[in-house]
Scaffold this active site. Sequence first.
Site, PDB file in Angstrom:
ATOM      1  N   CYS A 191       0.839  -1.195   0.000  1.00 25.63           N
ATOM      2  CA  CYS A 191       0.000   0.000   0.000  1.00 25.63           C
ATOM      3  C   CYS A 191       0.878   1.252   0.000  1.00 25.63           C
ATOM      4  CB  CYS A 191      -0.966  -0.025   1.182  1.00 25.63           C
ATOM      5  SG  CYS A 191      -2.271   1.215   1.034  1.00 25.63           S
ATOM      6  N   ASP A 223      -3.101   1.333  10.351  1.00 26.51           N
ATOM      7  CA  ASP A 223      -4.225   2.236  10.615  1.00 26.51           C
ATOM      8  C   ASP A 223      -4.576   2.222  12.084  1.00 26.51           C
ATOM      9  OD1 ASP A 223      -4.473   2.007   7.643  1.00 26.51           O
ATOM     10  OD2 ASP A 223      -6.132   3.364   8.116  1.00 26.51           O
TER      11      ASP A 223
HETATM   12  C1  RUB Z   1      -3.626   3.232   3.750  1.00 23.97           C
HETATM   13  C2  RUB Z   1      -2.909   2.221   4.568  1.00 23.97           C
HETATM   14  C3  RUB Z   1      -1.616   2.653   5.185  1.00 23.97           C
HETATM   15  C4  RUB Z   1      -1.894   3.134   6.620  1.00 23.97           C
HETATM   16  C5  RUB Z   1      -0.684   3.815   7.232  1.00 23.97           C
HETATM   17  O1  RUB Z   1      -4.936   2.830   3.434  1.00 23.97           O
HETATM   18  O2  RUB Z   1      -3.375   1.133   4.816  1.00 23.97           O
HETATM   19  O3  RUB Z   1      -0.726   1.578   5.248  1.00 23.97           O
HETATM   20  O4  RUB Z   1      -2.970   4.052   6.619  1.00 23.97           O
HETATM   21  O5  RUB Z   1      -0.383   4.967   6.487  1.00 23.97           O
HETATM   22  P1  RUB Z   1      -5.889   3.834   2.585  1.00 23.97           P
HETATM   23  P2  RUB Z   1       0.439   6.187   7.161  1.00 23.97           P
HETATM   24  O6  RUB Z   1      -5.188   4.132   1.306  1.00 23.97           O
HETATM   25  O7  RUB Z   1      -7.142   3.048   2.416  1.00 23.97           O
HETATM   26  O8  RUB Z   1      -6.095   5.067   3.440  1.00 23.97           O
HETATM   27  O9  RUB Z   1       1.731   5.604   7.635  1.00 23.97           O
HETATM   28  O10 RUB Z   1       0.617   7.187   6.055  1.00 23.97           O
HETATM   29  O11 RUB Z   1      -0.388   6.719   8.283  1.00 23.97           O
END
Ligand code: RUB
Length: 301
Positions: free
Chosen positions: A125, A194
Amino acid sequence: MDLEETARKIESMDIRGAAKIARAAASALKSFAMDYDGSDIKQFRDELKMAASRLISTRPTAVSLRNAVSIVLKGADSAEDLVMARKNIATRAEEFITNSEKALNTIAEIGSKRIKENDILLTHCNSSAALSTIIKAHKDGKNIEVYATESRPKRQGYITIRQLVDEGVPTTLIVDSAVRHVMPNVDLVIVGADTVASNGDVINKIGTSQIALCAHEARVPVMVCAETYKFSAETLTGEIVKIEERDVNEIVRQKDFPKVRIFNPVFDVTPPEYVDVIVTEKGVISPYAAYEIIKSLNSDS
Ligand code: RUB
């Protein structure tokens, strides 16, 4: 940008990633407080609560969003009058945003020390915490390479690939189903989160748990990079993290498959036994220490 516009952008994923949505929510609450033109503190508190609920309703899984909102909202609790309430909200929102950005840098500092010369990494992701860590290791002069998954259905892996390539990190894009095939070549899996639950469960983009399972099978360590505001105090009191389901048309056009039931859960749960460490701005912890982090956050607030 007004609060409703921010809420819509989070829903549509124009603003996405747990950290960014948390900061956007804090910023929207600050604007809401600054622009408020009423004269009654009770009414302000009521409207603020409605604004907070609207923001929280946008994405159910990321506890970062609810934590950001509740940290900012506390500014209105202790205020004696409307002027003070509005000022407190603005100050707390600014503090949250600054702390969140600082945490990201600290995580990159700490996490990058665990990346070694010639390491081949795999990420999933698009996580700002995971990517900052990888980019810091690269900037420190380490020779590293990255496999980045496509991350169906929304393909956030394309954002990851672009960010890494812009920084000069050699990166290979793979489809999600190629993970087990490449895993024997990988030295370290790095992902974001998340939500981290009190039992150490890590909730991240759908597919993370399969990657962790493949890593476990191949004896490849899994490092999760997550700010402490992604730790969920709610799970201490028995709440189960809700897994967001999004529009099935993100996968295929439903009208092309009229009789088919399509299911689009966008996060999954990786149990702590498949996670080696969680890198937070407070240091590197075992996922089993999540409870301690949550307890210390509760006593700080
Ligand atoms: C994004 C996702 C990321 C986490 C952490 O999912 O799963 O790995 O949110 O991101 P989506 P960060 O695209 O559905 O929001 O480290 O930037 O907080």
